[in-house]
Scaffold this motif. Sequence first.
Motif, PDB file in Angstrom:
ATOM      1  N   TRP A  50       0.847  -1.197   0.000  1.00 53.29           N
ATOM      2  CA  TRP A  50       0.000   0.000   0.000  1.00 53.29           C
ATOM      3  C   TRP A  50       0.876   1.238   0.000  1.00 53.29           C
ATOM      4  O   TRP A  50       1.852   1.325   0.754  1.00 53.29           O
ATOM      5  CB  TRP A  50      -0.895   0.004   1.242  1.00 53.29           C
ATOM      6  CG  TRP A  50      -1.783   1.213   1.367  1.00 53.29           C
ATOM      7  CD1 TRP A  50      -3.023   1.386   0.828  1.00 53.29           C
ATOM      8  CD2 TRP A  50      -1.517   2.415   2.113  1.00 53.29           C
ATOM      9  NE1 TRP A  50      -3.532   2.614   1.174  1.00 53.29           N
ATOM     10  CE2 TRP A  50      -2.631   3.272   1.961  1.00 53.29           C
ATOM     11  CE3 TRP A  50      -0.437   2.846   2.883  1.00 53.29           C
ATOM     12  CZ2 TRP A  50      -2.696   4.535   2.565  1.00 53.29           C
ATOM     13  CZ3 TRP A  50      -0.489   4.100   3.479  1.00 53.29           C
ATOM     14  CH2 TRP A  50      -1.618   4.925   3.315  1.00 53.29           C
ATOM     15  N   PRO A 163      -2.024  -3.643   1.770  1.00 55.88           N
ATOM     16  CA  PRO A 163      -3.381  -3.204   1.446  1.00 55.88           C
ATOM     17  C   PRO A 163      -4.432  -4.202   1.928  1.00 55.88           C
ATOM     18  O   PRO A 163      -4.391  -5.385   1.591  1.00 55.88           O
ATOM     19  CB  PRO A 163      -3.361  -3.125  -0.090  1.00 55.88           C
ATOM     20  CG  PRO A 163      -2.328  -4.134  -0.508  1.00 55.88           C
ATOM     21  CD  PRO A 163      -1.304  -4.168   0.586  1.00 55.88           C
ATOM     22  N   VAL A 165      -8.826  -4.262   3.688  1.00 58.12           N
ATOM     23  CA  VAL A 165      -9.943  -3.552   4.315  1.00 58.12           C
ATOM     24  C   VAL A 165      -9.755  -3.789   5.807  1.00 58.12           C
ATOM     25  O   VAL A 165      -9.973  -4.894   6.307  1.00 58.12           O
ATOM     26  CB  VAL A 165     -11.302  -4.079   3.816  1.00 58.12           C
ATOM     27  CG1 VAL A 165     -12.429  -3.343   4.532  1.00 58.12           C
ATOM     28  CG2 VAL A 165     -11.414  -3.914   2.309  1.00 58.12           C
ATOM     29  N   ALA A 252      -8.034   6.896   5.135  1.00 54.75           N
ATOM     30  CA  ALA A 252      -7.157   5.863   4.582  1.00 54.75           C
ATOM     31  C   ALA A 252      -6.751   4.811   5.612  1.00 54.75           C
ATOM     32  O   ALA A 252      -6.197   3.776   5.242  1.00 54.75           O
ATOM     33  CB  ALA A 252      -5.916   6.505   3.965  1.00 54.75           C
ATOM     34  N   GLU A 255      -7.584   1.313   4.780  1.00 55.82           N
ATOM     35  CA  GLU A 255      -7.031   0.708   3.568  1.00 55.82           C
ATOM     36  C   GLU A 255      -5.763  -0.107   3.799  1.00 55.82           C
ATOM     37  O   GLU A 255      -5.284  -0.753   2.874  1.00 55.82           O
ATOM     38  CB  GLU A 255      -6.694   1.805   2.544  1.00 55.82           C
ATOM     39  CG  GLU A 255      -7.851   2.676   2.145  1.00 55.82           C
ATOM     40  CD  GLU A 255      -7.418   3.838   1.268  1.00 55.82           C
ATOM     41  OE1 GLU A 255      -8.292   4.591   0.833  1.00 55.82           O
ATOM     42  OE2 GLU A 255      -6.195   3.989   1.020  1.00 55.82           O
TER      43      GLU A 255
END
Length: 286
Positions: A50, A163, A165, A252, A255
């Motif tokens: 990420w 990265p 959720v 963010a 994320e």
Amino acid sequence: MEVQKYLVKLENSELEAIQISNLFCEALISLHGAQVLKFHSKKCNKDLLWLSDLAKFETGKAIRGGIPLCFPWFGGHPTDANLPAHGFARNSLWQLKDITEDTAGHHVLIELTDTAATRQLWNYAFKLQMLIHCGEELKLEFKLQNLDQHAFEFTFAWHSYFPVVTQHASVLGLQDTHYIDQLDENKVKTQTSQGIEFTAETDRVYPKTSGKFIIQQNGENHIQIQSTAKSAVVWNPWIKKAERLADVANDAWQEFICVETGQIASEKVSLDAGETVQYQLSIATA
């Protein structure tokens, strides 16, 4: 191999990066910090790192995302709060020494040695090399040589951003392991659950681990991490901390998570004059 053809400028910046494309992956590696910014696996069409949309590509400043290298200390300096957090390696310009290609992918060698500037912060002679393998997996090799006449001590970490959720992610591989809770007066606790889930700001240092971790997403294996280094850090800023970070968008925090590997806390390393030490990190789809 002619390395010039691999060099590109980072977006809106004079900083140079190495752009790799082969049968296995697409990768972007900044010479500022020897930092892998992006690694896209073609096998599963998945980004394994990420990078913040608000990341700043500026000389002397840390880049938010990818795999920053914290060295020669992790976190704040142990005795001088005025020195830069996480040392100077991530804020330094490294030298590209070589790029080779074979049937396994590309292999990038980048080097950092002591300068007058580093001596102001850490008064030792050293040679630090990062060998980055971009193939079916992303592999990093940290090789440090003490070129000084005296022994020195250091800590380090690959501050890897992954990265996910965040609310649907968990980290496996740390059950029954002691950790330092940096959000609760550095109390030493034990990880009792099988997986670490994220429901609030998280900042835990695990000094001694197996070096093998799996990031799950919605209960399914997502990313596999292996390291020969002993320590790990699990971090997510959550809502309030993200709002205080200028290079992270307010939402963010949802994320990414950080699962960092290195030698931290009780696993500080002492390296005698003339000695060399090496550590490896591999990141792959699980």
